[in-house]
Structure formats: C-alpha cells, structure tokens
Design a protein around this motif. Structure first.
Motif, PDB file in Angstrom:
ATOM      1  N   GLY A   7       0.784  -1.225   0.000  1.00 16.82           N
ATOM      2  CA  GLY A   7       0.000   0.000   0.000  1.00 16.82           C
ATOM      3  C   GLY A   7       0.815   1.272   0.000  1.00 16.82           C
ATOM      4  N   ARG A   8       2.120   1.167   0.273  1.00 19.51           N
ATOM      5  CA  ARG A   8       2.989   2.339   0.170  1.00 19.51           C
ATOM      6  C   ARG A   8       3.185   2.697  -1.301  1.00 19.51           C
ATOM      7  NH1 ARG A   8       3.481   4.837   5.142  1.00 19.51           N
ATOM      8  NH2 ARG A   8       3.910   3.295   6.780  1.00 19.51           N
ATOM      9  N   THR A   9       3.707   3.886  -1.548  1.00 20.93           N
ATOM     10  CA  THR A   9       3.926   4.348  -2.921  1.00 20.93           C
ATOM     11  C   THR A   9       5.403   4.657  -3.134  1.00 20.93           C
ATOM     12  OG1 THR A   9       1.711   5.269  -3.050  1.00 20.93           O
ATOM     13  CG2 THR A   9       3.299   6.069  -4.654  1.00 20.93           C
ATOM     14  N   ALA A  10       5.943   4.118  -4.218  1.00 22.82           N
ATOM     15  CA  ALA A  10       7.376   4.236  -4.493  1.00 22.82           C
ATOM     16  C   ALA A  10       7.633   4.858  -5.852  1.00 22.82           C
ATOM     17  CB  ALA A  10       8.040   2.862  -4.436  1.00 22.82           C
ATOM     18  N   LEU A  11       8.742   5.564  -5.940  1.00 23.68           N
ATOM     19  CA  LEU A  11       9.295   6.062  -7.204  1.00 23.68           C
ATOM     20  C   LEU A  11      10.599   5.324  -7.449  1.00 23.68           C
ATOM     21  CD1 LEU A  11       9.607   8.105  -9.576  1.00 23.68           C
ATOM     22  CD2 LEU A  11      10.724   9.643  -7.934  1.00 23.68           C
ATOM     23  N   VAL A  12      10.741   4.745  -8.630  1.00 30.45           N
ATOM     24  CA  VAL A  12      11.964   4.013  -8.967  1.00 30.45           C
ATOM     25  C   VAL A  12      12.521   4.558 -10.275  1.00 30.45           C
ATOM     26  CG1 VAL A  12      13.035   1.772  -9.375  1.00 30.45           C
ATOM     27  CG2 VAL A  12      11.075   1.938  -7.830  1.00 30.45           C
ATOM     28  N   GLY A  13      13.746   5.047 -10.240  1.00 31.48           N
ATOM     29  CA  GLY A  13      14.393   5.588 -11.426  1.00 31.48           C
ATOM     30  C   GLY A  13      15.078   4.511 -12.258  1.00 31.48           C
ATOM     31  N   ILE A  87       8.547   5.889  -0.635  1.00 30.13           N
ATOM     32  CA  ILE A  87       9.793   5.211  -0.975  1.00 30.13           C
ATOM     33  C   ILE A  87      10.337   5.845  -2.253  1.00 30.13           C
ATOM     34  CG2 ILE A  87      10.794   3.022  -1.781  1.00 30.13           C
ATOM     35  CD1 ILE A  87       8.508   1.620  -0.150  1.00 30.13           C
ATOM     36  N   VAL A  88      11.624   6.146  -2.269  1.00 28.52           N
ATOM     37  CA  VAL A  88      12.277   6.667  -3.468  1.00 28.52           C
ATOM     38  C   VAL A  88      13.555   5.873  -3.710  1.00 28.52           C
ATOM     39  CG1 VAL A  88      13.427   8.642  -4.537  1.00 28.52           C
ATOM     40  CG2 VAL A  88      11.332   8.997  -3.213  1.00 28.52           C
ATOM     41  N   VAL A  89      13.673   5.316  -4.898  1.00 29.04           N
ATOM     42  CA  VAL A  89      14.895   4.613  -5.304  1.00 29.04           C
ATOM     43  C   VAL A  89      15.520   5.428  -6.426  1.00 29.04           C
ATOM     44  CG1 VAL A  89      15.889   2.469  -6.192  1.00 29.04           C
ATOM     45  CG2 VAL A  89      13.876   2.381  -4.688  1.00 29.04           C
ATOM     46  N   THR A  90      16.618   6.112  -6.117  1.00 28.34           N
ATOM     47  CA  THR A  90      17.277   6.935  -7.134  1.00 28.34           C
ATOM     48  C   THR A  90      18.247   6.073  -7.927  1.00 28.34           C
ATOM     49  OG1 THR A  90      19.237   7.713  -5.913  1.00 28.34           O
ATOM     50  CG2 THR A  90      17.154   8.860  -5.495  1.00 28.34           C
ATOM     51  N   ASN A  91      18.245   6.293  -9.228  1.00 27.20           N
ATOM     52  CA  ASN A  91      19.054   5.446 -10.103  1.00 27.20           C
ATOM     53  C   ASN A  91      19.214   6.145 -11.437  1.00 27.20           C
ATOM     54  OD1 ASN A  91      20.331   3.141 -11.246  1.00 27.20           O
ATOM     55  ND2 ASN A  91      18.367   2.396 -12.008  1.00 27.20           N
ATOM     56  N   ALA A  92      20.444   6.386 -11.829  1.00 24.18           N
ATOM     57  CA  ALA A  92      20.727   6.969 -13.141  1.00 24.18           C
ATOM     58  C   ALA A  92      21.974   6.293 -13.693  1.00 24.18           C
ATOM     59  CB  ALA A  92      20.943   8.476 -13.040  1.00 24.18           C
ATOM     60  N   GLY A  93      22.002   6.105 -14.982  1.00 30.51           N
ATOM     61  CA  GLY A  93      23.155   5.471 -15.601  1.00 30.51           C
ATOM     62  C   GLY A  93      24.442   6.218 -15.296  1.00 30.51           C
ATOM     63  N   MET A 116      24.893  12.995  -8.706  1.00 35.01           N
ATOM     64  CA  MET A 116      24.944  13.591  -7.374  1.00 35.01           C
ATOM     65  C   MET A 116      23.781  14.554  -7.157  1.00 35.01           C
ATOM     66  SD  MET A 116      27.944  15.883  -5.606  1.00 35.01           S
ATOM     67  CE  MET A 116      27.632  16.766  -4.078  1.00 35.01           C
ATOM     68  N   LEU A 117      23.664  15.568  -8.018  1.00 38.20           N
ATOM     69  CA  LEU A 117      22.667  16.608  -7.780  1.00 38.20           C
ATOM     70  C   LEU A 117      21.238  16.124  -8.005  1.00 38.20           C
ATOM     71  CD1 LEU A 117      24.472  19.742  -9.261  1.00 38.20           C
ATOM     72  CD2 LEU A 117      24.432  18.905  -6.905  1.00 38.20           C
ATOM     73  N   ALA A 118      21.014  15.246  -8.994  1.00 37.81           N
ATOM     74  CA  ALA A 118      19.654  14.753  -9.233  1.00 37.81           C
ATOM     75  C   ALA A 118      19.135  13.934  -8.049  1.00 37.81           C
ATOM     76  CB  ALA A 118      19.592  13.948 -10.528  1.00 37.81           C
ATOM     77  N   PRO A 119      19.918  12.994  -7.495  1.00 38.98           N
ATOM     78  CA  PRO A 119      19.439  12.303  -6.294  1.00 38.98           C
ATOM     79  C   PRO A 119      19.200  13.247  -5.126  1.00 38.98           C
ATOM     80  CG  PRO A 119      21.244  11.080  -7.280  1.00 38.98           C
ATOM     81  CD  PRO A 119      21.161  12.380  -8.010  1.00 38.98           C
ATOM     82  N   ILE A 120      20.067  14.240  -4.947  1.00 34.50           N
ATOM     83  CA  ILE A 120      19.878  15.199  -3.857  1.00 34.50           C
ATOM     84  C   ILE A 120      18.570  15.974  -4.057  1.00 34.50           C
ATOM     85  CG2 ILE A 120      20.770  17.333  -2.834  1.00 34.50           C
ATOM     86  CD1 ILE A 120      23.599  16.190  -3.273  1.00 34.50           C
ATOM     87  N   ALA A 121      18.265  16.332  -5.310  1.00 32.89           N
ATOM     88  CA  ALA A 121      17.019  17.050  -5.591  1.00 32.89           C
ATOM     89  C   ALA A 121      15.803  16.190  -5.240  1.00 32.89           C
ATOM     90  CB  ALA A 121      16.969  17.466  -7.056  1.00 32.89           C
ATOM     91  N   LEU A 122      15.868  14.898  -5.521  1.00 33.11           N
ATOM     92  CA  LEU A 122      14.758  14.005  -5.182  1.00 33.11           C
ATOM     93  C   LEU A 122      14.628  13.842  -3.670  1.00 33.11           C
ATOM     94  CD1 LEU A 122      15.198  11.328  -7.976  1.00 33.11           C
ATOM     95  CD2 LEU A 122      13.270  12.897  -7.706  1.00 33.11           C
ATOM     96  N   ILE A 123      15.748  13.763  -2.982  1.00 30.98           N
ATOM     97  CA  ILE A 123      15.714  13.690  -1.514  1.00 30.98           C
ATOM     98  C   ILE A 123      15.081  14.955  -0.951  1.00 30.98           C
ATOM     99  CG2 ILE A 123      17.149  13.641   0.563  1.00 30.98           C
ATOM    100  CD1 ILE A 123      19.158  11.919  -1.072  1.00 30.98           C
ATOM    101  N   LYS A 124      15.516  16.106  -1.458  1.00 30.53           N
ATOM    102  CA  LYS A 124      14.991  17.388  -0.984  1.00 30.53           C
ATOM    103  C   LYS A 124      13.485  17.481  -1.208  1.00 30.53           C
ATOM    104  CE  LYS A 124      15.453  22.388  -1.775  1.00 30.53           C
ATOM    105  NZ  LYS A 124      16.157  23.431  -2.567  1.00 30.53           N
ATOM    106  N   ALA A 125      13.017  16.969  -2.340  1.00 27.60           N
ATOM    107  CA  ALA A 125      11.610  17.090  -2.700  1.00 27.60           C
ATOM    108  C   ALA A 125      10.701  16.161  -1.903  1.00 27.60           C
ATOM    109  CB  ALA A 125      11.431  16.815  -4.191  1.00 27.60           C
ATOM    110  N   THR A 126      11.251  15.122  -1.303  1.00 29.03           N
ATOM    111  CA  THR A 126      10.401  14.097  -0.678  1.00 29.03           C
ATOM    112  C   THR A 126      10.618  13.899   0.810  1.00 29.03           C
ATOM    113  OG1 THR A 126      12.019  12.368  -1.282  1.00 29.03           O
ATOM    114  CG2 THR A 126      10.194  12.778  -2.824  1.00 29.03           C
TER     115      THR A 126
END
Length: 263
Positions: A7-13, A87-93, A116-126
C-alpha cells in the motif's frame, strides 16, 4: 517475510530494465504502488506491462513516466504523476569510462548533475513529506566503485562519492528520529546491459573472444558469477521495509565478495 510496505507508494528511477527494474519488481511483488521512470518510452511501456502482471493485489498501481529524471523537467513529470512518495529509489546510468586527461569541465558537470545533484534534488523534494507522515525510505543506487575506485571510472567515482558524503550527513539529521532512512546500495558486477556492453568493448580492444573476457571477469568474483537484477531488487526491497527502520546512512555493498577489504 512480509516487508510491511504493501500500500505504500514508491518512485523508482531507471526502471525500464536492469537494476532499476529489479527494484521495481521486488516492490510491486510486495504490494507497493510503483511509479517507474526512464528515458526510453518503448522499453518503459513494456516494463510497465510486465510489472502489472506481478501485482499480488488488484488495487495496487503501476504508472510509467517516460522522462529524464536527471533534469528538472523530468522530476516535475514524476511529481505530476504522483505528488507524494513513501519510498524513493534513485538510479541513473553512470557516466562513460575514460582517461581523466580527456575530460573537460562540461563532462564533470554532466556527471555531477546526473549522479549527485539529481538524487539530492529528489531527496529534498520528498524527505520532509516522509518525515511528516512518519515513514520514509530512500535508497540510492550508486556503485561498488565508491568503496574501491576504478581508475577509468573517474567521473563516476567523483560524482557518486559526493553523493555518498552528502547522504552520510543528511541521513543522521533530524529525519532519522521521524521514521525516515536513507541508504546507498552499491552494486558490483551484475548481469545488465551496461556490464555486457563494457565487456564487449574490452573484448574488442584486447582482441579476445567475449566469452573469455566474461569468464575472466567472473573468475575474479568469489561467488563465481555475476549478480542478477532480481536478487539486487530483493536487497533494495528489504532496505525499504519496516524491518530496516534501524538501518540508515549506510553503504550496502552487493558484489559477490569481490571487495577484498574488511570495512
């Protein structure tokens, strides 16, 4: 084991294939609502259909957002699709390998922006929303090279190490007492497109058969094989679970024993 996150909601990159898909799959199988994002719309749509078939309950959802999560526009798109995430799973090539002598400032800036900056932005936003709700899990997929740097991966070594240092501080801030954990998951050699393409390049440069390159690479791993995306996803899902509430600010290495150090 019931991970306690149905029932939780996750974002997976980066979830159309490889390790990102493995993480999305593990979460979907736990009854988590999952928003998957990747740049390739066709592969992402195919991944969405496979994930929908894996749902243990009919009322959970899978949404696909074709976007580049490393850009502000891409991040806007995932929050338009779903405003809040537990839940947020940050992942970029990772950036390409090479000789540091050939890299100019723009190469470094692209690597830092994506890894570096994109994962930090997602952390900041959530992270604040997670803290308000009393539950949050953030897992950053980085690289085993953070612990054992690889000379030709200097762009990745630098950018991902910057993220690692940032996470070490923020994970231990006030959010830790409010039910939010942030950890990094460090893959070694997993059987993904990126690994296979790297071995193909190595085979071409050395004049060896790709099977020989593959065998030599596997021989250097105590487990005697490459990892697979599903087992990586299972580790990620555990870090996202209620059972991992006392694990934060850690770098979890999954490399079949390849790293030779004690710490």
């Amino acid at each position: 084991m019931d991970l306690g996150i149905a029932g939780r909601t996750a974002l997976v990159g980066g979830a159309s294939k490889g390790l990102g898909y493995g993480c999305a799959l593990a979460l979907v199988r736990e009854g988590v609502n999952v928003v998957i994002v990747a740049r390739g719309a066709e592969d992402l749509a195919a991944a969405e259909q496979r994930l929908l078939r894996e749902r243990p309950r009919g009322d959970s959802f899978v949404k696909a957002v074709a976007a580049d999560i490393t850009t502000p526009q891409g991040r806007d798109a995932v929050f338009a699709a779903q405003p809040d995430y537990d839940i947020v799973v940050t992942n970029a090539g990772g950036p390409p390998p090479g000789d540091f002598r050939d890299w100019e400032q723009e190469h470094w800036l692209r690597a830092i922006e994506a890894n570096m900056l994109a994962p930090i932005a997602l952390i900041k936003a959530t992270v604040d929303g997670m803290a308000e709700r009393g539950f949050g899990r953030i897992v950053n997929i980085t690289s085993s090279a953070v612990k054992a740097p690889i000379d030709v991966l200097g762009l990745s070594n630098g950018a991902r190490s910057g993220l690692t240092g940032f996470v070490a501080g923020v994970a231990r801030s006030g959010i830790a007492a409010r039910g939010v954990t942030i950890n990094n998951l460090l893959p070694g050699a997993f059987d993904t497109d990126r690994l296979r393409s790297g071995m193909a390049i190595a085979a071409s440069k050395s004049g060896q058969d790709i099977a020989a390159v593959r065998a030599a690479r596997q021989a250097g791993i105590p487990a005697g094989r490459f990892g697979n995306a599903e087992e990586f996803g299972a580790i990620c899902a555990f870090l996202c679970s209620v059972h991992a509430a006392y694990v934060t600010g850690q770098n979890v290495l999954a490399d079949g024993g390849a790293y030779p150090g004690t710490f």
